[in-house]
Design a protein around this motif. Structure first.
Motif, mmCIF file in Angstrom:
data_model
loop_
_atom_site.group_PDB
_atom_site.id
_atom_site.type_symbol
_atom_site.label_atom_id
_atom_site.label_comp_id
_atom_site.label_asym_id
_atom_site.label_seq_id
_atom_site.Cartn_x
_atom_site.Cartn_y
_atom_site.Cartn_z
ATOM 1 N N LEU A 71 0.800 -1.238 -0.005
ATOM 2 C CA LEU A 71 0.101 0.142 0.000
ATOM 3 C C LEU A 71 0.788 1.377 -0.010
ATOM 4 C CD1 LEU A 71 -2.647 -0.949 2.646
ATOM 5 C CD2 LEU A 71 -3.006 -1.163 0.049
ATOM 6 N N THR A 72 2.100 1.051 0.294
ATOM 7 C CA THR A 72 3.093 2.224 0.357
ATOM 8 C C THR A 72 4.237 2.181 -0.361
ATOM 9 O OG1 THR A 72 4.279 1.518 2.318
ATOM 10 C CG2 THR A 72 2.394 2.991 3.032
ATOM 11 N N ALA A 73 4.173 0.865 -1.214
ATOM 12 C CA ALA A 73 5.342 0.799 -1.921
ATOM 13 C C ALA A 73 5.497 1.725 -2.996
ATOM 14 C CB ALA A 73 5.403 -0.414 -2.250
ATOM 15 N N TYR A 297 -11.571 5.722 13.839
ATOM 16 C CA TYR A 297 -10.516 4.747 14.545
ATOM 17 C C TYR A 297 -9.215 4.821 13.889
ATOM 18 C CZ TYR A 297 -8.267 0.282 15.795
ATOM 19 O OH TYR A 297 -7.333 -0.591 16.017
ATOM 20 N N ILE A 298 -9.242 4.685 12.496
ATOM 21 C CA ILE A 298 -7.908 4.887 11.891
ATOM 22 C C ILE A 298 -7.217 6.201 11.815
ATOM 23 C CG2 ILE A 298 -8.468 2.973 10.344
ATOM 24 C CD1 ILE A 298 -8.842 5.139 7.989
ATOM 25 N N LYS A 299 -8.055 7.286 12.149
ATOM 26 C CA LYS A 299 -7.722 8.664 12.113
ATOM 27 C C LYS A 299 -6.751 8.785 13.446
ATOM 28 C CE LYS A 299 -9.145 13.485 11.968
ATOM 29 N NZ LYS A 299 -8.404 13.874 13.276
ATOM 30 N N TYR A 309 -3.534 7.977 6.364
ATOM 31 C CA TYR A 309 -3.430 6.697 5.303
ATOM 32 C C TYR A 309 -2.189 5.769 5.937
ATOM 33 C CZ TYR A 309 -2.256 4.052 1.267
ATOM 34 O OH TYR A 309 -2.026 3.043 0.221
ATOM 35 N N THR A 310 -1.101 6.564 6.053
ATOM 36 C CA THR A 310 0.113 5.640 6.323
ATOM 37 C C THR A 310 0.086 4.896 7.887
ATOM 38 O OG1 THR A 310 1.327 6.841 5.156
ATOM 39 C CG2 THR A 310 2.554 5.421 6.497
ATOM 40 N N THR A 315 -1.465 0.686 8.597
ATOM 41 C CA THR A 315 -1.118 -0.017 9.940
ATOM 42 C C THR A 315 -2.152 -0.910 10.253
ATOM 43 O OG1 THR A 315 0.232 1.799 10.704
ATOM 44 C CG2 THR A 315 -0.530 0.289 12.409
ATOM 45 N N PHE A 316 -3.377 -0.620 10.106
ATOM 46 C CA PHE A 316 -4.791 -1.693 10.219
ATOM 47 C C PHE A 316 -4.388 -2.871 9.313
ATOM 48 C CE2 PHE A 316 -8.813 -2.857 9.042
ATOM 49 C CZ PHE A 316 -9.562 -3.174 10.292
#
Length: 434
Positions: A71-73, A297-299, A309-310, A315-316
């Motif tokens: 997702l971050t590559a 939650y992800i925020k 996002y990262t 991470t989730f």
């Protein structure tokens, strides 16, 4: 007087000598043969080393890897842009945390009516002509598929509602496609999609499709047919009617992602990369109140979109994908171990067969236990080489390990049956009489 004779007990090979045989067996076939004199427990130790050494790279990479690194590559075909756009959309904040009958966390996609249009069509959303952010449709998994040309051989006869968001921009908004986004095809005859839009991500949401429990197998087949019929539009000849794009499917308890180049061609349906994870694992033991916004939650404490996002979503996803990823690591290790033991057994059979040939120097002194001991000791070197390969070329570990074990066992045969002229027993007849 007694006529009994004093029978000498066979002397045990000194420990230092046994260790010498093991050490020299790394390169010496003669030492491999002599290692048959070792105690059984030394042979067991060598066997365990041979089996376990190739595990280390798998375990090290498996337990330290970020399962959502895709997702971050850098070369992720711009899917990060699609996910960031999805995260900051209004409908994404309608996703809430829920629990299933077993008390495990799931996600609920009860989007507000103003965010979707059920009277539109999949094509309208795909081409950017839908007036809402989402299209709501129903996929009936039947033998005729979900469109006019679809062809499904094993339908589940299930029907589920889904939401679809085609996250795309106008080609005019993209100056040029980066190298990582181009197709691997170099053929001038390859036809790429050219509809004036660049699709970063196709997002699908199923509120009542689960990948756990007794219906997991049926759900998996249902989604396979959904991908084939709706996303790819396979016809009865398995040819693609739609251009493939990166897509993510959110179910009640899972996330599934397939990645394709931005320059889309109807050449293959196999993704360049993929990811899968389970929702309840993504929360990583956190206690979350039912009805909590997933976005909240992800925020967390993050402020800007990049950090959300990262540090939040990715991470989730890392937590969500880790258990299944670790399970796949152990499955690969199990197969690798079985291949190692199987190769040793094949090598032992080869050695015992050739040791019993008439020209063998060890015809009367070799039994199957000796052959097994030799096969185990000759396998230590291939195991060390496979261990080294595992750190930088894990895909070749199987080939290296199996190939070198069998290759070296063939070379060991030359020690059993040396070529004529190397000793008196194998000399030509006229030389043996002289």
């Amino acid at each position: 007087m007694s006529n009994t004779k004093n029978i000498k007990k066979p002397q045990k090979t000194p420990v230092g000598t046994q260790l010498g045989y093991i050490g020299r067996s790394l390169w010496s076939n003669e030492a491999v043969i002599q290692s048959r004199k070792n105690s059984w427990w030394w042979t067991l130790i060598v066997l365990l080393l041979t089996v376990f050494l190739p595990w280390i790279p798998y375990l090290s990479k498996g337990y330290t890897a970020n399962t959502a690194s895709l997702l971050t590559a850098t070369g992720n075909y711009e899917i990060d842009k699609g996910f960031k756009s999805m995260i900051q959309s209004d409908y994404f904040q309608d996703i809430t945390v829920d629990t299933d009958s077993d008390g495990k966390y799931v996600l609920s996609y009860d989007f507000k009516e103003g965010t979707y249009d059920s009277t539109s069509s999949w094509d309208a959303e795909y081409t950017g002509n839908n007036t809402k952010a989402l299209y709501k449709g129903t996929y009936k998994d039947s033998s005729t598929g979900g469109n006019a040309t679809g062809y499904i051989t094993t339908p589940t006869d299930q029907a589920h509602d889904y939401y679809f968001d085609n996250i795309a921009v106008s080609s005019a908004d993209v100056i040029s496609l980066p190298t990582s986004s181009t197709s691997s095809s170099t053929s001038a005859s390859t036809a790429y999609e050219n509809n004036g839009r660049i699709t970063y991500l196709e997002a699908y949401f199923f509120n009542d499709v689960s990948m756990t429990g007794k219906d997991a197998t049926t759900s998996r087949q249902y989604l396979n047919n959904f991908v084939a019929s709706v996303i790819f539009g396979l016809d009865k000849d398995s040819a693609l009617s739609n251009y493939p794009h990166s897509y993510v499917i959110f179910g009640s308890d899972f996330i599934s992602l397939a990645v394709y180049p931005l320059r889309s061609a109807k050449t293959a349906s196999s993704p360049a990369a993929s990811y899968s994870g389970y929702i309840h694992d993504g929360f990583n033991g956190d206690t979350v109140a039912k009805g909590t916004s997933f976005y909240t939650y992800i925020k967390g404490e993050n402020k800007d979109l990049g950090s959300i996002y990262t540090n939040g979503f990715c991470t989730f996803c890392d937590h969500a994908g880790r258990p299944s990823y670790i399970s796949s690591i152990w499955f690969n290790i199990l197969i690798l171990s079985a291949c190692t033991v199987g190769s040793i057994l094949v090598a032992s059979i080869i050695l015992i067969i050739f040791s019993k040939r008439k020209t063998s120097l060890y015809r009367d002194s070799t039994n199957y236990w000796n052959a097994c001991t030799e096969a185990i000791n000759l396998s230590l070197t291939p195991s060390i080489i496979a261990f080294i390969f595992g750190w930088f070329a894990q895909q070749y570990v199987y080939v290296v390990l199996i190939g070198i074990i069998l290759f070296r066992s063939i070379f060991l045969i030359n020690r059993y049956t040396p070529t004529p002229g190397q000793n008196g027993e194998n000399k030509p007849l006229y030389e043996a009489r002289s």
